[in-house]
Design a protein around this motif. Structure first.
Motif, short mmCIF file in Angstrom:
data_model
loop_
_atom_site.label_atom_id
_atom_site.label_comp_id
_atom_site.label_asym_id
_atom_site.label_seq_id
_atom_site.Cartn_x
_atom_site.Cartn_y
_atom_site.Cartn_z
N ASP A 94 0.29 -1.07 0.21
CA ASP A 94 -0.04 -0.10 -0.15
C ASP A 94 1.00 1.36 -0.35
O ASP A 94 0.41 2.64 -1.14
N ALA A 97 2.49 2.07 -2.88
CA ALA A 97 0.95 1.85 -4.16
C ALA A 97 0.98 4.17 -4.00
O ALA A 97 0.30 4.55 -4.97
N GLU A 98 0.58 3.89 -2.69
CA GLU A 98 0.39 5.30 -2.37
C GLU A 98 1.92 6.84 -2.97
O GLU A 98 1.11 7.76 -3.23
N ARG A 101 1.08 6.63 -6.98
CA ARG A 101 -0.27 7.37 -7.41
C ARG A 101 -0.34 8.10 -7.47
O ARG A 101 -1.32 8.77 -8.60
N LEU A 104 0.32 7.57 -11.50
CA LEU A 104 -0.39 7.49 -11.95
C LEU A 104 -1.71 7.71 -12.52
O LEU A 104 -2.30 7.77 -13.45
N HIS A 105 -1.95 8.71 -11.32
CA HIS A 105 -3.21 9.62 -11.45
C HIS A 105 -3.22 10.74 -12.76
O HIS A 105 -4.33 11.03 -13.38
N GLU A 155 -8.55 4.39 -12.57
CA GLU A 155 -7.33 5.00 -11.20
C GLU A 155 -7.19 3.75 -10.50
O GLU A 155 -6.56 3.36 -10.29
N ALA A 156 -7.83 2.82 -9.32
CA ALA A 156 -7.85 2.46 -8.74
C ALA A 156 -7.33 0.99 -9.47
O ALA A 156 -6.82 0.19 -8.16
N VAL A 159 -3.94 1.31 -10.07
CA VAL A 159 -2.66 1.26 -8.77
C VAL A 159 -2.64 -0.15 -7.70
O VAL A 159 -1.58 -0.06 -7.89
N SER A 160 -3.65 -0.52 -8.27
CA SER A 160 -3.39 -1.77 -7.55
C SER A 160 -2.67 -3.31 -8.17
O SER A 160 -1.97 -3.72 -7.82
#
Length: 170
Positions: A94, A97-98, A101, A104-105, A155-156, A159-160
């Motif tokens: 996680d 991922a942050e 993010r 990626l966003h 996005e979800a 990111v995952s």
């Protein structure tokens, strides 16, 4: 899975970040990825989307350097990458991922040509190809990103999938 097998897989993923192939990851690799993405989708670097992408690239670089650049030379060697991934990222996907993010966003924003907040599977494949993924692999990988089968990659999902790819043995 034995740790050495995991380490080999992570080391192979090093090349994904080493955009210029010089044997280490640095800020320029992240900026190079942003530049390639902007060129592929015809977005100006000085536009709001371009600036957000470069800002995301800088944040991603800073996060990666904080995790893996053990000697503080502003370059991440393959050994530092493996050590950082194995010792820090595997136990906390996680966090990884942050770190990723914002980039990626902003990437999704660049490729989202219809403004619906998601990329098509085809757009996702274009992103992967411009980042150095072979065409045949890029298409298949983009299709798997569409977890709900709606033809879009949000996005979800990105990111995952990104966190799993770099932090979880497959």
């Amino acid at each position: 899975m034995v740790s050495s097998e995991y380490e080999r897989r992570i080391a192979a993923r090093f090349a994904t970040f080493d955009q210029d192939g010089n044997g280490y990851i640095d800020r320029e690799d992240f900026y190079g990825a942003a530049k390639a993405l902007l060129a592929e989708f015809g977005v100006a670097a000085r536009s709001d989307k371009g600036q957000a992408l470069y800002g995301g690239a800088e944040g991603f670089w800073q996060g990666m350097a904080g995790i893996a650049d053990r000697d503080g030379d502003q370059r991440i060697t393959r050994e530092e990458f493996v050590g950082g991934a194995v010792k820090r990222l595997r136990d906390n996907p996680d966090r990884f991922a942050e770190i990723a993010r914002p980039f990626l966003h902003a990437s999704l924003d660049v490729v989202d040509t219809d403004g619906d907040g998601a990329a098509t599977v085809e757009e996702a494949a274009r992103v992967l190809k411009c980042l150095g993924v072979p065409e045949d692999v890029a298409g298949a990988a983009a299709a798997t990103l569409d977890a709900d089968g709606d033809g879009k990659v949000g996005e979800a999902e990105v990111v995952s999938a990104f966190a799993r790819y770099f932090t979880v043995p497959e």
